[in-house]
Design a protein around this motif. Structure first.
Motif, PDB file in Angstrom:
ATOM      1  N   GLN A   1       0.847  -1.311   0.117  1.00  0.00           N
ATOM      2  CA  GLN A   1       0.037   0.240   0.065  1.00  0.00           C
ATOM      3  C   GLN A   1       0.806   1.020  -0.163  1.00  0.00           C
ATOM      4  OE1 GLN A   1      -2.477   0.285   3.502  1.00  0.00           O
ATOM      5  NE2 GLN A   1      -0.806  -0.040   4.785  1.00  0.00           N
ATOM      6  N   LEU A   2       0.086   2.576  -0.398  1.00  0.00           N
ATOM      7  CA  LEU A   2       0.895   3.641  -0.279  1.00  0.00           C
ATOM      8  C   LEU A   2      -0.043   4.558   0.636  1.00  0.00           C
ATOM      9  CD1 LEU A   2       1.188   4.784  -4.075  1.00  0.00           C
ATOM     10  CD2 LEU A   2       3.083   4.204  -2.279  1.00  0.00           C
ATOM     11  N   VAL A   3       0.685   5.257   1.561  1.00  0.00           N
ATOM     12  CA  VAL A   3      -0.078   5.905   2.452  1.00  0.00           C
ATOM     13  C   VAL A   3       0.298   7.518   2.368  1.00  0.00           C
ATOM     14  CG1 VAL A   3      -0.504   6.317   5.074  1.00  0.00           C
ATOM     15  CG2 VAL A   3      -0.295   4.201   4.134  1.00  0.00           C
ATOM     16  N   GLU A   4      -0.240   8.549   2.468  1.00  0.00           N
ATOM     17  CA  GLU A   4       0.121   9.733   2.271  1.00  0.00           C
ATOM     18  C   GLU A   4      -0.128  10.416   3.469  1.00  0.00           C
ATOM     19  OE1 GLU A   4      -2.299   9.322  -1.784  1.00  0.00           O
ATOM     20  OE2 GLU A   4      -2.751   8.891   0.429  1.00  0.00           O
TER      21      GLU A   4
ATOM     22  N   ALA B   1       7.916   4.580 -10.830  1.00  0.00           N
ATOM     23  CA  ALA B   1       7.536   6.041 -10.955  1.00  0.00           C
ATOM     24  C   ALA B   1       6.633   6.468 -10.101  1.00  0.00           C
ATOM     25  CB  ALA B   1       7.469   6.266 -12.448  1.00  0.00           C
ATOM     26  N   ILE B   2       6.661   7.612  -9.266  1.00  0.00           N
ATOM     27  CA  ILE B   2       5.719   7.991  -8.528  1.00  0.00           C
ATOM     28  C   ILE B   2       4.964   9.425  -8.949  1.00  0.00           C
ATOM     29  CG2 ILE B   2       5.349   9.009  -6.118  1.00  0.00           C
ATOM     30  CD1 ILE B   2       8.080   7.557  -5.713  1.00  0.00           C
TER      31      ILE B   2
ATOM     32  N   TYR C   1      -5.042  15.488  -2.285  1.00  0.00           N
ATOM     33  CA  TYR C   1      -3.921  14.927  -3.001  1.00  0.00           C
ATOM     34  C   TYR C   1      -3.540  13.782  -2.809  1.00  0.00           C
ATOM     35  CZ  TYR C   1      -2.633  19.793  -4.076  1.00  0.00           C
ATOM     36  OH  TYR C   1      -2.657  21.004  -4.772  1.00  0.00           O
ATOM     37  N   TYR C   2      -3.365  13.030  -3.869  1.00  0.00           N
ATOM     38  CA  TYR C   2      -3.095  11.381  -4.199  1.00  0.00           C
ATOM     39  C   TYR C   2      -1.799  11.231  -4.579  1.00  0.00           C
ATOM     40  CZ  TYR C   2      -8.272  11.342  -3.784  1.00  0.00           C
ATOM     41  OH  TYR C   2      -9.454  11.224  -3.201  1.00  0.00           O
ATOM     42  N   CYS C   3      -0.922  10.208  -4.145  1.00  0.00           N
ATOM     43  CA  CYS C   3      -0.006   9.700  -4.654  1.00  0.00           C
ATOM     44  C   CYS C   3       0.017   8.255  -5.355  1.00  0.00           C
ATOM     45  CB  CYS C   3       1.402   9.474  -3.775  1.00  0.00           C
ATOM     46  SG  CYS C   3       1.300   8.401  -2.491  1.00  0.00           S
ATOM     47  N   ALA C   4       0.311   7.847  -6.520  1.00  0.00           N
ATOM     48  CA  ALA C   4       0.290   6.711  -7.119  1.00  0.00           C
ATOM     49  C   ALA C   4       1.729   6.355  -7.439  1.00  0.00           C
ATOM     50  CB  ALA C   4      -0.535   7.197  -8.360  1.00  0.00           C
ATOM     51  N   ALA C   5       1.853   5.083  -7.712  1.00  0.00           N
ATOM     52  CA  ALA C   5       2.961   4.438  -8.263  1.00  0.00           C
ATOM     53  C   ALA C   5       2.609   3.418  -9.327  1.00  0.00           C
ATOM     54  CB  ALA C   5       3.760   3.667  -7.141  1.00  0.00           C
ATOM     55  N   ARG C   6       3.602   3.324 -10.287  1.00  0.00           N
ATOM     56  CA  ARG C   6       3.596   2.621 -11.377  1.00  0.00           C
ATOM     57  C   ARG C   6       4.943   1.878 -11.724  1.00  0.00           C
ATOM     58  NH1 ARG C   6       1.838   4.465 -17.572  1.00  0.00           N
ATOM     59  NH2 ARG C   6       2.027   2.247 -18.469  1.00  0.00           N
ATOM     60  N   PHE C   7       4.823   0.793 -12.023  1.00  0.00           N
ATOM     61  CA  PHE C   7       6.272   0.041 -12.411  1.00  0.00           C
ATOM     62  C   PHE C   7       6.892   0.811 -13.535  1.00  0.00           C
ATOM     63  CE2 PHE C   7       9.306  -3.008 -11.615  1.00  0.00           C
ATOM     64  CZ  PHE C   7       9.679  -3.600 -12.870  1.00  0.00           C
ATOM     65  N   ARG C   8       7.882   1.560 -13.328  1.00  0.00           N
ATOM     66  CA  ARG C   8       8.941   1.856 -14.606  1.00  0.00           C
ATOM     67  C   ARG C   8       8.247   3.063 -15.276  1.00  0.00           C
ATOM     68  NH1 ARG C   8      13.422  -0.865 -14.982  1.00  0.00           N
ATOM     69  NH2 ARG C   8      13.577  -2.809 -14.140  1.00  0.00           N
TER      70      ARG C   8
ATOM     71  N   ASP D   1      -0.823   7.273 -14.820  1.00  0.00           N
ATOM     72  CA  ASP D   1      -1.836   8.164 -14.850  1.00  0.00           C
ATOM     73  C   ASP D   1      -2.970   7.777 -14.520  1.00  0.00           C
ATOM     74  OD1 ASP D   1      -1.469   6.965 -18.483  1.00  0.00           O
ATOM     75  OD2 ASP D   1      -2.914   6.235 -16.949  1.00  0.00           O
ATOM     76  N   LEU D   2      -4.106   8.343 -14.792  1.00  0.00           N
ATOM     77  CA  LEU D   2      -5.307   7.959 -14.179  1.00  0.00           C
ATOM     78  C   LEU D   2      -5.863   6.664 -14.594  1.00  0.00           C
ATOM     79  CD1 LEU D   2      -7.382  11.512 -14.562  1.00  0.00           C
ATOM     80  CD2 LEU D   2      -6.380  10.611 -12.547  1.00  0.00           C
ATOM     81  N   LEU D   3      -5.620   6.210 -15.701  1.00  0.00           N
ATOM     82  CA  LEU D   3      -6.068   4.940 -16.012  1.00  0.00           C
ATOM     83  C   LEU D   3      -4.948   3.868 -15.870  1.00  0.00           C
ATOM     84  CD1 LEU D   3      -7.641   5.902 -19.749  1.00  0.00           C
ATOM     85  CD2 LEU D   3      -8.748   5.620 -17.371  1.00  0.00           C
ATOM     86  N   GLN D   4      -3.937   4.035 -15.650  1.00  0.00           N
ATOM     87  CA  GLN D   4      -2.582   2.868 -15.469  1.00  0.00           C
ATOM     88  C   GLN D   4      -1.964   3.438 -14.204  1.00  0.00           C
ATOM     89  OE1 GLN D   4      -1.050   1.240 -19.401  1.00  0.00           O
ATOM     90  NE2 GLN D   4      -1.718   3.344 -20.098  1.00  0.00           N
ATOM     91  N   SER D   5      -2.254   2.493 -13.048  1.00  0.00           N
ATOM     92  CA  SER D   5      -1.345   2.697 -11.960  1.00  0.00           C
ATOM     93  C   SER D   5      -1.302   1.466 -11.085  1.00  0.00           C
ATOM     94  CB  SER D   5      -1.869   4.025 -11.187  1.00  0.00           C
ATOM     95  OG  SER D   5      -1.201   4.029  -9.901  1.00  0.00           O
ATOM     96  N   ASP D   6      -0.180   1.077 -10.488  1.00  0.00           N
ATOM     97  CA  ASP D   6      -0.498  -0.159  -9.885  1.00  0.00           C
ATOM     98  C   ASP D   6      -0.737   0.103  -8.322  1.00  0.00           C
ATOM     99  OD1 ASP D   6       2.712  -0.634 -11.569  1.00  0.00           O
ATOM    100  OD2 ASP D   6       0.825  -1.599 -11.840  1.00  0.00           O
ATOM    101  N   TYR D   7      -0.462   1.229  -7.937  1.00  0.00           N
ATOM    102  CA  TYR D   7      -1.068   1.388  -6.392  1.00  0.00           C
ATOM    103  C   TYR D   7      -1.418   2.858  -6.359  1.00  0.00           C
ATOM    104  CZ  TYR D   7       1.966  -2.544  -5.556  1.00  0.00           C
ATOM    105  OH  TYR D   7       2.512  -3.839  -5.392  1.00  0.00           O
ATOM    106  N   TRP D   8      -2.449   3.114  -5.435  1.00  0.00           N
ATOM    107  CA  TRP D   8      -2.945   4.411  -5.063  1.00  0.00           C
ATOM    108  C   TRP D   8      -2.984   4.853  -3.665  1.00  0.00           C
ATOM    109  CZ3 TRP D   8      -4.220   8.535  -8.368  1.00  0.00           C
ATOM    110  CH2 TRP D   8      -4.518   8.353  -9.615  1.00  0.00           C
TER     111      TRP D   8
END
Length: 121
Positions: free
Chosen positions: A3-6, A33-34, A93-100, A104-111
């Motif tokens: 998980q991600l926690v802001e 990438a974040i 405000y949200y952080c998100a992470a995507r492998f490499r 974006d709004l449609l492609q993220s591995d974690y929110w």
């Protein structure tokens, strides 16, 4: 649990500063990438910034020169330093992470769950 926690949101006066943090648990943030996003009341979620796994940063025009994104692989965290805040920066405000690649709004591995930032006198 992955998980991600802001954290770090709050109420600030116009012209003030806040620093948001995004902490990853259960996975190594360094391979991702974040992205930072925000959603104001009644509006669509929008992209704010991204920092690649190599440390290259990009920003939406409205925050360029005022916001700075960073990452700390040792701490498994990322941050968004927000300076000279304006009332129009008020949003969740949200952080998100995507492998490499930048999320974006449609492609993220974690929110993350989001943190409220309110800029008001």
């Amino acid at each position: 649990q992955e998980q991600l926690v802001e954290s770090g949101g709050g109420l600030v006066q116009p012209g003030g500063s806040l620093r948001l943090s995004c902490r990853a648990s259960g996975f190594t943030l360094g391979y991702y990438a974040i992205g930072w996003f925000r959603q104001a009341a009644g509006k669509k979620r929008e992209w704010v910034s991204c920092i690649s796994s190599a440390g290259s940063a990009s920003y939406v025009d409205s925050v360029a020169g005022r916001f700075a994104v960073n990452r700390d692989s040792a701490q498994n965290t990322a941050s968004l330093q927000m300076n000279n805040l304006k009332p129009e920066d008020t949003a969740v405000y949200y952080c998100a992470a995507r492998f490499r690649s930048c999320p974006d709004l449609l492609q993220s591995d974690y929110w993350g769950q989001g943190t409220q930032v309110t800029v008001s006198a």
